[in-house]
Motif scaffolding. Structure first.
Motif, PDB file in Angstrom:
ATOM      1  N   LEU A  71      15.979  10.051  -2.960  1.00 55.90           N
ATOM      2  CA  LEU A  71      16.442   8.853  -3.661  1.00 55.90           C
ATOM      3  C   LEU A  71      17.594   8.213  -2.895  1.00 55.90           C
ATOM      4  N   GLY A  72      18.244   8.976  -2.042  1.00 54.29           N
ATOM      5  CA  GLY A  72      19.305   8.445  -1.189  1.00 54.29           C
ATOM      6  C   GLY A  72      18.794   7.456  -0.147  1.00 54.29           C
ATOM      7  N   ASN A  73      17.473   7.348   0.013  1.00 51.90           N
ATOM      8  CA  ASN A  73      16.878   6.379   0.948  1.00 51.90           C
ATOM      9  C   ASN A  73      16.735   4.991   0.334  1.00 51.90           C
ATOM     10  N   LEU A  74      16.983   4.859  -0.954  1.00 48.91           N
ATOM     11  CA  LEU A  74      16.763   3.590  -1.654  1.00 48.91           C
ATOM     12  C   LEU A  74      17.979   2.679  -1.495  1.00 48.91           C
ATOM     13  N   LYS A  75      18.157   2.157  -0.302  1.00 50.59           N
ATOM     14  CA  LYS A  75      19.364   1.426   0.104  1.00 50.59           C
ATOM     15  C   LYS A  75      19.658   0.186  -0.750  1.00 50.59           C
ATOM     16  N   ASN A  76      18.643  -0.375  -1.395  1.00 46.53           N
ATOM     17  CA  ASN A  76      18.841  -1.588  -2.191  1.00 46.53           C
ATOM     18  C   ASN A  76      19.082  -1.294  -3.669  1.00 46.53           C
ATOM     19  N   LEU A  77      19.140  -0.017  -4.019  1.00 49.14           N
ATOM     20  CA  LEU A  77      19.254   0.354  -5.423  1.00 49.14           C
ATOM     21  C   LEU A  77      20.583  -0.112  -6.016  1.00 49.14           C
ATOM     22  N   ILE A  78      20.481  -0.802  -7.145  1.00 50.74           N
ATOM     23  CA  ILE A  78      21.648  -1.303  -7.877  1.00 50.74           C
ATOM     24  C   ILE A  78      21.913  -0.405  -9.090  1.00 50.74           C
ATOM     25  N   SER A  79      20.824   0.052  -9.720  1.00 50.23           N
ATOM     26  CA  SER A  79      20.965   0.841 -10.942  1.00 50.23           C
ATOM     27  C   SER A  79      19.980   2.009 -10.937  1.00 50.23           C
ATOM     28  N   MET A  80      20.504   3.199 -11.231  1.00 54.07           N
ATOM     29  CA  MET A  80      19.673   4.392 -11.365  1.00 54.07           C
ATOM     30  C   MET A  80      19.987   5.016 -12.721  1.00 54.07           C
ATOM     31  N   LEU A 121      10.144   3.732  -1.705  1.00 50.53           N
ATOM     32  CA  LEU A 121      10.217   2.409  -2.336  1.00 50.53           C
ATOM     33  C   LEU A 121      11.460   1.689  -1.807  1.00 50.53           C
ATOM     34  N   GLN A 122      11.386   1.275  -0.555  1.00 51.55           N
ATOM     35  CA  GLN A 122      12.534   0.760   0.197  1.00 51.55           C
ATOM     36  C   GLN A 122      13.245  -0.421  -0.443  1.00 51.55           C
ATOM     37  N   ASN A 178       0.827  -1.205   0.000  1.00 52.55           N
ATOM     38  CA  ASN A 178       0.000   0.000   0.000  1.00 52.55           C
ATOM     39  C   ASN A 178       0.858   1.250   0.000  1.00 52.55           C
ATOM     40  N   SER A 179       1.892   1.296   0.853  1.00 47.47           N
ATOM     41  CA  SER A 179       2.741   2.481   0.891  1.00 47.47           C
ATOM     42  C   SER A 179       3.505   2.617  -0.425  1.00 47.47           C
ATOM     43  N   SER A 239       8.987 -11.868  -4.749  1.00 45.43           N
ATOM     44  CA  SER A 239       8.018 -12.890  -4.316  1.00 45.43           C
ATOM     45  C   SER A 239       7.203 -12.453  -3.098  1.00 45.43           C
ATOM     46  N   ASN A 240       7.649 -11.394  -2.411  1.00 41.26           N
ATOM     47  CA  ASN A 240       6.902 -10.863  -1.269  1.00 41.26           C
ATOM     48  C   ASN A 240       6.051  -9.651  -1.640  1.00 41.26           C
ATOM     49  N   ASN A 241       5.835  -9.462  -2.942  1.00 41.19           N
ATOM     50  CA  ASN A 241       5.030  -8.336  -3.459  1.00 41.19           C
ATOM     51  C   ASN A 241       5.601  -6.978  -3.084  1.00 41.19           C
ATOM     52  N   ARG A 242       6.922  -6.868  -3.062  1.00 37.70           N
ATOM     53  CA  ARG A 242       7.557  -5.580  -2.823  1.00 37.70           C
ATOM     54  C   ARG A 242       8.143  -5.081  -4.139  1.00 37.70           C
ATOM     55  N   VAL A 243       7.961  -3.814  -4.419  1.00 37.99           N
ATOM     56  CA  VAL A 243       8.412  -3.235  -5.680  1.00 37.99           C
ATOM     57  C   VAL A 243       9.937  -3.221  -5.710  1.00 37.99           C
ATOM     58  N   ILE A 244      10.510  -3.880  -6.724  1.00 38.91           N
ATOM     59  CA  ILE A 244      11.965  -3.924  -6.852  1.00 38.91           C
ATOM     60  C   ILE A 244      12.453  -3.264  -8.145  1.00 38.91           C
ATOM     61  N   ARG A 245      11.530  -2.979  -9.054  1.00 37.93           N
ATOM     62  CA  ARG A 245      11.950  -2.410 -10.336  1.00 37.93           C
ATOM     63  C   ARG A 245      10.871  -1.491 -10.882  1.00 37.93           C
TER      64      ARG A 245
END
Length: 168
Positions: free
Chosen positions: A111-120, A90-91, A25-26, A65-71
């Protein structure tokens, strides 16, 4: 098994499901906020329905698989407008693909909060202002493409601490 154990066995899956729903939801709210900031003349965001609990069913959004936005894949989508701080919510996001559009304004420091970001990939847009220093918090970042924008100032020295960065 006593009654309190059976209640716990019943409630645990419900609570876990609720936690996953609150997360999506968030994320859905953050994506809808992005949608409201963008002009979309070719209707690539038509499936982004805020009444759906789960944004994982939307085009250009990929979830784990946990319905979390990754891309988020909106590269070359003919959208314009600006980005807002909501994207920082979008953690679990790993890939932010917004290249070759007409997005302007500043790159949000959130955008600095996106700790899992691999590519921007924000190249070929109309971003203005400075590169946020907060991007240096993205320790998983391997690819940062900001070329062909209207950015000013120097590249923040803090970005030299990104040991995984392969492309800048």
């Amino acid at each position: 098994m006593d009654s309190s154990t059976s209640v716990l066995c019943f409630l645990l899956p419900v609570l876990l499901s609720l936690t996953s729903t609150l997360s999506t939801n968030s994320e859905g709210n953050a994506l809808h906020a992005l949608r409201s900031r963008l002009s979309d003349p070719t209707n690539v965001l038509q499936s982004w329905d805020p009444t759906l609990v789960n944004p994982c069913t939307w085009f250009h959004v990929t979830c784990d698989s946990n319905n979390r936005v990754i891309r988020l894949d909106l590269g070359n989508s003919n959208v314009s407008g600006s980005l807002g701080p909501e994207l920082g919510q979008l953690q679990h996001l790993q890939y932010l693909e917004l290249y070759r559009n007409n997005i302007d304004g500043k790159i949000p420091k959130e955008l600095g909060n996106l700790k899992n970001l691999i590519s921007m990939d924000l190249y070929d847009n109309k971003f203005e202002g400075k590169i946020p220093k907060s991007i240096a918090k993205l320790k998983s970042l391997r690819f940062l493409r900001l070329n062909n924008n209207k950015l000013t100032g120097s590249i923040p020295r803090e970005l030299t601490t990104l040991s995984n960065l392969k492309v800048l």
